[in-house]
Enzyme design. Structure first.
Site, PDB file in Angstrom:
ATOM      1  N   CYS A  99      -1.587  -0.458   7.369  1.00 52.30           N
ATOM      2  CA  CYS A  99      -0.791   0.763   7.267  1.00 52.30           C
ATOM      3  C   CYS A  99      -0.808   1.541   8.581  1.00 52.30           C
ATOM      4  O   CYS A  99       0.206   2.135   8.967  1.00 52.30           O
ATOM      5  CB  CYS A  99      -1.300   1.621   6.119  1.00 52.30           C
ATOM      6  SG  CYS A  99      -0.996   0.856   4.500  1.00 52.30           S
ATOM      7  N   CYS A 148      -5.457   1.940   6.078  1.00 55.76           N
ATOM      8  CA  CYS A 148      -6.088   0.700   6.525  1.00 55.76           C
ATOM      9  C   CYS A 148      -5.432   0.234   7.831  1.00 55.76           C
ATOM     10  O   CYS A 148      -4.482   0.843   8.321  1.00 55.76           O
ATOM     11  CB  CYS A 148      -5.939  -0.377   5.447  1.00 55.76           C
ATOM     12  SG  CYS A 148      -4.227  -0.962   5.276  1.00 55.76           S
ATOM     13  N   GLU A 171       1.154   3.810   2.005  1.00 52.89           N
ATOM     14  CA  GLU A 171       1.758   4.184   3.282  1.00 52.89           C
ATOM     15  C   GLU A 171       2.757   3.137   3.769  1.00 52.89           C
ATOM     16  O   GLU A 171       3.891   3.479   4.131  1.00 52.89           O
ATOM     17  CB  GLU A 171       0.673   4.382   4.360  1.00 52.89           C
ATOM     18  CG  GLU A 171      -0.407   5.363   3.989  1.00 52.89           C
ATOM     19  CD  GLU A 171      -1.605   4.733   3.280  1.00 52.89           C
ATOM     20  OE1 GLU A 171      -2.665   5.377   3.250  1.00 52.89           O
ATOM     21  OE2 GLU A 171      -1.485   3.605   2.763  1.00 52.89           O
ATOM     22  N   HIS A 229       0.858  -1.184   0.000  1.00 50.67           N
ATOM     23  CA  HIS A 229       0.000   0.000   0.000  1.00 50.67           C
ATOM     24  C   HIS A 229       0.896   1.236   0.000  1.00 50.67           C
ATOM     25  O   HIS A 229       2.086   1.160   0.329  1.00 50.67           O
ATOM     26  CB  HIS A 229      -0.887   0.005   1.242  1.00 50.67           C
ATOM     27  CG  HIS A 229      -1.902  -1.091   1.252  1.00 50.67           C
ATOM     28  ND1 HIS A 229      -2.952  -1.108   2.138  1.00 50.67           N
ATOM     29  CD2 HIS A 229      -2.033  -2.216   0.507  1.00 50.67           C
ATOM     30  CE1 HIS A 229      -3.689  -2.190   1.940  1.00 50.67           C
ATOM     31  NE2 HIS A 229      -3.143  -2.873   0.935  1.00 50.67           N
TER      32      HIS A 229
END
Length: 155
Positions: free
Chosen positions: A86, A83, A55, A53
Site C-alpha cells: 500500500c 504495508c 488503501e 487492502h
C-alpha cells in the site's frame, strides 16, 4: 474534534465494517480540500483478492473511476500504517499526505510478529515522499485491531 480526527473516525468505522463483511479490520478515506472524496474497507476475503487492502483498493478504484492518477492534492487517512504494498501505491499515485492511526509496530505487537513493514522504509527509498502524520486516534484503532487479531490470523 479537528479535521484529522474527524476523517480518522471514518477510517476506523470502515475498519469495523470490514470485519462485519468478513474481512480484516482496516479502513481508508481519501480527502481533498476538507471533503471526503472516496472511502474503502479491506476486502481481501470478500473480493477473493489478497491485494485488496483498504488503501491499495481505494487508490485503484478512485484512479479508475476518476482518471486522476496524481494525488498530490489529496490526503489519505488509514486506520493502520500502510504495508509495503500500500505504501508503494501511495508513492506511485503521489498521495500528498498520509495520516494513519495505529502503527505497524502496534500491529506487529498484537500479532507477536518481530518483523517490520513500516511505510517509512518505502518512503525513505522512493522518489515521492508524502507528508506523514502518525498516531491519530491510535487507541481507538488499537481497540478494533485487538478485538480481531487474537481470534484471527493475518492474511
Amino acid at each position: 474534534m479537528n479535521q484529522d480526527e474527524f476523517f480518522m473516525k471514518e477510517a476506523i468505522r470502515l475498519s469495523e465494517l470490514a470485519v462485519k463483511n468478513g474481512n480484516e479490520p482496516f479502513g481508508a478515506v481519501l480527502v481533498k480540500d476538507g471533503e471526503m472524496v472516496y472511502s474503502n474497507e479491506n476486502q481481501i476475503y470478500s473480493a477473493t483478492d489478497p491485494t485488496f487492502h483498504a488503501e491499495a483498493g481505494l487508490l485503484r478504484r478512485f484512479c479508475e473511476a476518476t482518471q486522476i492518477t496524481d494525488l498530490r492534492e489529496y490526503t489519505l487517512y488509514s486506520s493502520c500504517e500502510p504495508c509495503f504494498m500500500c505504501s508503494g501505491a501511495i508513492v506511485w499515485t503521489k498521495v500528498g499526505r498520509l495520516v494513519y492511526s495505529a502503527s505497524d509496530i502496534d500491529l506487529c505487537n498484537l500479532l507477536d510478529d518481530k518483523g517490520s513493514n513500516s511505510s517509512r522504509i518505502v518512503f525513505e527509498n522512493s522518489p515521492h515522499k508524502p507528508d506523514v502524520t502518525a498516531g491519530i486516534l491510535r487507541e481507538e484503532s488499537l481497540r478494533v485491531l485487538a478485538s480481531y487479531f487474537p481470534h484471527n490470523s493475518k492474511g
